[in-house]
Design an enzyme around this catalytic site. Structure first.
Site, mmCIF file in Angstrom:
data_model
loop_
_atom_site.group_PDB
_atom_site.id
_atom_site.type_symbol
_atom_site.label_atom_id
_atom_site.label_comp_id
_atom_site.label_asym_id
_atom_site.label_seq_id
_atom_site.Cartn_x
_atom_site.Cartn_y
_atom_site.Cartn_z
ATOM 1 N N HIS A 176 -109.086 -13.756 3.454
ATOM 2 C CA HIS A 176 -108.335 -13.543 2.214
ATOM 3 C C HIS A 176 -110.085 -14.894 1.793
ATOM 4 O O HIS A 176 -110.052 -14.753 0.350
ATOM 5 C CB HIS A 176 -106.845 -14.459 1.634
ATOM 6 C CG HIS A 176 -106.150 -13.216 2.869
ATOM 7 N ND1 HIS A 176 -105.398 -12.361 2.616
ATOM 8 C CD2 HIS A 176 -105.533 -14.160 3.748
ATOM 9 C CE1 HIS A 176 -104.409 -12.121 2.422
ATOM 10 N NE2 HIS A 176 -104.264 -12.694 3.940
HETATM 11 C C1 BDR Z 1 -104.120 -17.795 2.364
HETATM 12 O O1 BDR Z 1 -102.978 -18.666 2.764
HETATM 13 C C2 BDR Z 1 -103.586 -19.371 3.726
HETATM 14 O O2 BDR Z 1 -103.037 -18.915 5.857
HETATM 15 C C3 BDR Z 1 -104.930 -18.511 4.381
HETATM 16 O O3 BDR Z 1 -106.008 -20.050 5.466
HETATM 17 C C4 BDR Z 1 -105.413 -18.147 2.961
HETATM 18 O O4 BDR Z 1 -106.508 -19.240 2.195
HETATM 19 C C5 BDR Z 1 -103.904 -16.370 2.762
HETATM 20 O O5 BDR Z 1 -102.561 -16.296 1.871
#
Ligand code: BDR
Ligand code: CA
Length: 318
Positions: free
Chosen positions: A241
């Site tokens: 992400h």
């Molecule tokens: C986000 O939540 C965290 O787990 C990841 O690092 C990312 O920033 C995704 O929903």
């Protein structure tokens, strides 16, 4: 000229991949990396930021900021931390040199934005705790930031932390609301687009080799993420992400975005941390952010791979 960025991170394997990309990208001038609790505790996040930057040894060392404890009523969900293990990096056990004293992340953000008015892009890859604190500490700051690009939220897909909430927003909904409602110029990169990018096992054939710092680092942290995604979601690949959000900074032409009016639910019994958009034909609320809603998937994946190859000292192949 390279774009000045502050990376606010809660490492987190996907934060670490984003750092690996950013610290070697000639189009970015990473002036600071600030830690925030999220995927791991604030103390661990601070340690991870130091360890990652030291492990990668970039040509220019950014300033680092330390994560502070969250407000007492802010719950970082322990279950959300499971994906990458309790240390956020799948037990990579990276060494860290003894450090003097790191300034709190929100102070580093304030100082850097004040020193470079209108020129800084804050890339928020974790809960928005630090950005909200910086805005509260210096109320003029929102209008002095060039742009805040946020990895978080969801528009038309379900959450990944609760049925309605994405992890970064769920961790600190009050902070997210402060940032959403601030006068800063914002881009949101929600799950609607970040979910569309999956890296599969083939990535290991294209990473820099083990003898390079970046190659050795990525090969240490990525296998645990593949395990986590398989165990938790039954997937044979991983989402990155945070790296996708960074692509929206570096290659905005690969994304399609709409102006939208967005806010955050902070008190819902079932919906805390939900991002809420006024999508009525004639919205009553004013547009306050640009929201990425589509991307050129294959091109984005190719840019990510080439950026990681560059981190290993090898220009992208083909
Ligand atoms: C986000 O939540 C965290 O787990 C990841 O690092 C990312 O920033 C995704 O929903
Ligand atoms: Ca993150």
């Amino acid at each position: 000229m390279a774009r000045k960025v502050i990376l606010d991170v809660d490492p987190g394997v996907d934060d670490a991949v984003a750092l690996c990309f950013a610290l070697f990208n000639p189009g970015l001038d990473v002036v600071a990396v600030t830690a925030v609790g999220g995927n791991c505790s604030p103390i661990q996040a601070t340690r991870n930021v130091q360890a990652i930057v030291e492990a990668l040894d970039p040509p220019r060392f950014p300033r680092l900021g330390a994560a502070s404890d969250p407000e007492p009523d802010v719950g970082l969900p322990p279950e959300g931390r499971g994906l990458y293990g309790p240390d956020g990096l799948g037990g990579a056990d990276l060494p860290v040199a003894e450090r003097q004293h790191l300034m709190p992340s929100e102070k580093v953000i304030c100082d850097q934005v004040r020193a470079n008015p209108d020129a800084i892009t804050i890339v928020a890859l974790g809960p928005l705790t630090n950005i909200a604190r910086a805005f509260q500490r210096d109320p003029e700051l929102p209008s002095l930031v060039g742009r805040v690009v946020i990895a978080g939220g969801c528009v038309a897909v379900s959450g990944n932390c609760s049925p309605t909430a994405e992890f970064n927003i769920f961790c600190d909904p009050g902070a997210a609301r402060t940032v959403f409602r601030s006068a800063s110029t914002k881009t949101l990169v929600p799950l609607d687009v970040t979910n569309r990018v999956t890296l599969d096992f083939d990535i290991f054939n294209r990473l820099p080799d083990e003898t390079t710092r970046a190659g050795s680092f990525l090969r240490k942290i990525l296998p645990s993420a593949f395990r986590g995604y398989r165990q938790r979601f039954g997937m044979e690949g991983i989402h990155v992400h945070d790296t996708v959000a960074l692509m929206a900074v570096c290659y905005p032409e690969l994304f399609a975005a709409n102006e939208m009016a967005g806010d955050v639910e902070t008190m819902g019994e079932l919906t805390t941390g939900m991002t809420v958009f006024d999508r009525r034909r004639i919205p009553v609320r004013r547009f306050n952010m640009e929201v990425a809603m589509n991307l050129e998937k294959e091109a984005v994946i190719e840019k990510i791979v080439r950026g990681l190859q560059r981190a290993g000292g090898r220009e992208g192949e083909g």
